[in-house]
Design an enzyme around this catalytic site. Structure first.
Site, short mmCIF file in Angstrom:
data_model
loop_
_atom_site.label_atom_id
_atom_site.label_comp_id
_atom_site.label_asym_id
_atom_site.label_seq_id
_atom_site.Cartn_x
_atom_site.Cartn_y
_atom_site.Cartn_z
N ARG A 175 0.84 -1.20 0.00
CA ARG A 175 0.00 0.00 0.00
C ARG A 175 0.88 1.25 0.00
O ARG A 175 0.58 2.22 -0.72
CB ARG A 175 -0.94 0.00 1.21
CG ARG A 175 -2.07 -0.99 1.12
CD ARG A 175 -2.91 -1.00 2.38
NE ARG A 175 -3.59 0.27 2.62
CZ ARG A 175 -4.25 0.56 3.75
NH1 ARG A 175 -4.28 -0.32 4.74
NH2 ARG A 175 -4.85 1.72 3.88
N CYS A 235 -1.11 6.22 9.23
CA CYS A 235 -1.46 4.90 8.68
C CYS A 235 -2.62 5.11 7.71
O CYS A 235 -2.67 6.12 7.02
CB CYS A 235 -1.82 3.92 9.80
SG CYS A 235 -3.24 4.42 10.79
#
Length: 277
Positions: A175, A235
């Site tokens: 990611r 995050c």
């Protein structure tokens, strides 16, 4: 520096103490019903905290911080006081519990711990479980003392990156590099220019416990983090960033958490995005 962690045996020894409050803070990115899991089995005396419900309902971003007053009201409904010893756990081992530990801590809870290894560590010792939904406890008086310095927004992160400060992204490597699609619609893949990737799983032992001492320090330094310099954690939506924050706390290092995280930065109106390592 007092550790924020408590072991399953130590928690078992404290069950029934008047000032002890236990919170199941389980939350799943895939949408699994954590409340149903709680009803199926939880640590005796625990109450369930719905991370999505204890959030800013007016924000377009997922589970961002509520106002201190709103948080205090939600905590009170769960029977929590800022003067209690509060132990937070989740069913994964260590995932969303760190987020709720951080929320309680910055809202003014004086003694808040994370169950090291979570519910799996508890059940591995054949310690007792309760089932069903417990009766609502007496209302707790939670007097908030919000630490505004512990949380940052998009513009503060942009300024930190421009100044060459350390921003650590807890998302997985695929990611971070933009090789995997983001789980939230409309969020761009990739990462912030200048951010460093340290997937939260690198801080965990195989059984879900947080690494300790030299092993924990190595997880940061091997990712290129200078522990003597300021750090912002981030995050996908502010949940696993708190695992990095917890790890830094255990090393005696302060940090700030970007509450909007990639859900905000990666949105079309967010910040600049790059791909690759």
């Amino acid at each position: 520096m007092t550790s924020a962690l408590i072991s399953a045996p130590d928690l078992a020894d404290r069950l029934g103490q008047r000032d002890l409050r236990i919170v199941d803070a389980s939350w799943h990115l895939d949408g699994r019903d954590a409340r149903a899991d709680f009803a199926g089995g939880h640590i005796p005396g625990a109450m369930f905290l719905d991370l999505d419900a204890v959030s800013d309902g007016d924000s377009p971003l997922p589970h961002t911080l509520p106002t201190p007053a709103a948080f205090a009201a939600s905590a009170g409904v769960l029977g929590l006081s800022d003067r209690d010893c509060i132990v937070v756990y989740d069913t994964a081992g260590l995932f969303s519990a760190a987020r709720v530990w951080w929320m309680l801590k910055i809202m003014g809870a004086r003694d808040v711990r994370v169950l090291d290894g979570g519910l799996p560590a508890w059940t591995a010792l054949d310690l007792p479980l309760e089932t069903g939904v417990p009766d609502r406890p007496p209302f707790g008086l939670f007097s908030p003392r919000f630490d505004s310095e512990a949380v940052v927004g998009l513009e503060a992160v942009r300024g930190a990156l421009d100044a060459g400060q350390q921003v650590i992204d807890a998302r997985g490597a695929a990611r971070f590099r933009g090789e995997a699609a983001e789980p939230r619609p409309g969020v761009r893949p990739g990462h912030m220019p200048g951010a460093t990737n340290l997937p939260y799983a690198a801080l965990l032992e195989p059984d879900g416990r947080l690494k300790r001492d030299a092993a924990l320090e190595a997880a940061f330094t091997e990712a290129g983090i200078d522990l003597d310099r300021p750090v912002i954690t981030t995050c996908g939506s502010g949940v696993t960033a708190a695992i990095l924050t917890l790890g830094l706390h255990e090393l005696g290092r302060p940090s700030r958490l970007y509450d909007g995280s990639w859900a905000e930065w990666g949105s079309p109106e967010g910040g600049p995005v790059v791909s690759g390592a």
